[in-house]
Design an enzyme around this catalytic site. Structure first.
Site, short mmCIF file in Angstrom:
data_model
loop_
_atom_site.label_atom_id
_atom_site.label_comp_id
_atom_site.label_asym_id
_atom_site.label_seq_id
_atom_site.Cartn_x
_atom_site.Cartn_y
_atom_site.Cartn_z
N LYS A 96 -8.00 -15.52 -13.29
CA LYS A 96 -8.96 -15.26 -12.39
C LYS A 96 -9.64 -13.99 -12.31
CE LYS A 96 -8.48 -14.87 -6.99
NZ LYS A 96 -8.06 -13.45 -6.62
N LYS B 43 -11.62 -7.49 -9.35
CA LYS B 43 -11.74 -6.25 -9.33
C LYS B 43 -10.65 -5.49 -9.94
CE LYS B 43 -13.12 -2.15 -6.62
NZ LYS B 43 -12.30 -1.48 -5.80
N LYS C 197 0.70 -1.15 -0.11
CA LYS C 197 0.12 0.05 0.02
C LYS C 197 1.03 1.16 -0.07
CE LYS C 197 -4.14 -2.03 1.73
NZ LYS C 197 -4.60 -2.58 3.17
#
Ligand code: TRP
Length: 333
Positions: free
Chosen positions: A197, A200, A113
């Site tokens: 897969k 999102k 992140k």
């Protein structure tokens, strides 16, 4: 009625897609029968990315409506919004005193992140696993259903639970264990872009909330190949994916029909995609209709959230009082 306790958090970002549905969500629906489940919307966690108040509100409502539409039953499971249970934030503050900079900096999710939002490496990102641990142990969870990406965060929760127990020489917190779904419960939904897969962030997903027009458009654009040139030849990954999707949403005789056409080299991918799109629409439409209906019913949403927060607070407060006793907080009045 002593069922083991399960806790799971859901980030209020984006929509549920077919991959989420056949992966985690359908298993949550099953789990609510056999476990004492706490499912919550992690809106405090989502502040680490600085959403606007409008986006935060809309996101929370959307996921709540989507989970209810999929079949989470507020009578069976406790479904609530994290910020409605202030006891969690209190426990988070206490746990932070025994969480160390080094171990927090080393987690892969923090590093990832920090790399993704270098302009906003806030302390909430660093202590994300501490808040997550508070979410879990405040209900004395035995199990946490987690995907691969959350394994390390759960490992941290186990560490913090054990550390508290040792520090105060108690067995207050059970050490939460990962609850992994096995093969037949975990249907892996492939993407439409030839990748293995649906996700999102991969940008290849079909949402449950997606309208029929958009579903048709996405499916018609799915990656294929130039077609089989000899009978019974193996399928490319992209085409295999379309068949896999079809096996999930279509009737067996439809799948067989297209298998036959493929094996005799008569297949037209356009026809396969048209059929697949219509079958995805039939599959998702009732869920989408329910989402729309629930979103319109503000009274119902408010009732679910209130009832959930009441139950969650009762459980959380009990633990928090025990924690305060052990730490040595003693009110002077
Ligand atoms: N970190 C989880 C995710 O990103 C969400 C979450 C927050 C969670 N608190 C939790 C999951 C507690 C399980 C248990 O998906």
């Amino acid at each position: 009625m002593n069922k083991p306790t399960v806790v799971s958090g859901i980030r209020p970002t984006g929509y549920l897609h077919l991959g989420n549905y056949f992966g985690a969500v359908r298993n949550f629906i099953k789990m609510q029968e056999d476990f004492n489940c706490f499912f919550f919307i992690a809106d405090i966690h989502s502040l680490t990315t600085h959403p606007t108040p409008e986006n935060l509100q809309a996101g929370v409502k959307q996921v709540l409506a989507e989970y209810l539409a999929c079949g989470i039953d507020p009578e069976k499971a406790t479904i609530f919004i994290q910020s409605d249970v202030p006891e969690v934030s209190e426990l988070y503050a206490f746990l932070n005193m025994n969480a160390y900079l080094g171990e927090l900096e080393r987690t892969t999710s923090f590093k990832e992140k920090a790399r993704k939002q270098p302009e906003n490496v806030n302390a909430g990102l660093l202590t994300y696993p501490v808040l997550m641990a508070a979410d879990i142990i405040i209900h004395k969870a035995h199990f946490v259903p987690v995907g691969k990406d959350q394994e390390q965060n759960l490992e941290m929760a186990r560490k913090f639970a054990g550390r508290f127990n040792r520090m105060y020489n108690c067995e207050l917190f059970p050490i939460p264990r990962p609850f992994t779904f096995d093969g037949k419960d975990m249907i892996k939904v492939p993407g439409l872009d030839g990748s293995g897969k649906m996700g999102k962030s991969e940008g290849n997903a079909i949402n449950l909330y997606e309208d029929p027009k958009s579903i048709r458009k996405k499916v018609m654009r799915a990656v294929t190949d130039t077609g089989p040139t000899e009978p019974d030849s193996p399928k490319s990954e992209a085409v295999e994916n379309l068949f896999t999707l079809m096996k999930i949403v279509s009737k067996p005789d439809v799948v067989e029909h297209f298998e036959r056409l493929y094996n005799s080299c008569e297949i037209r991918y356009g026809d396969l995609k048209k059929q697949l799109a219509e079958d995805i629409i039939s599959y998702t439409e009732p869920i989408r209709d329910r989402i729309i209906e629930i979103l319109k019913d503000e009274t119902y949403l408010a009732k679910v959230a209130r009832q959930g927060s009441e139950r969650a607070r009762e459980s959380a407060l009990q633990t928090l009082n025990e924690v305060k006793q052990l730490i040595g907080f003693k009110s002077l009045f």
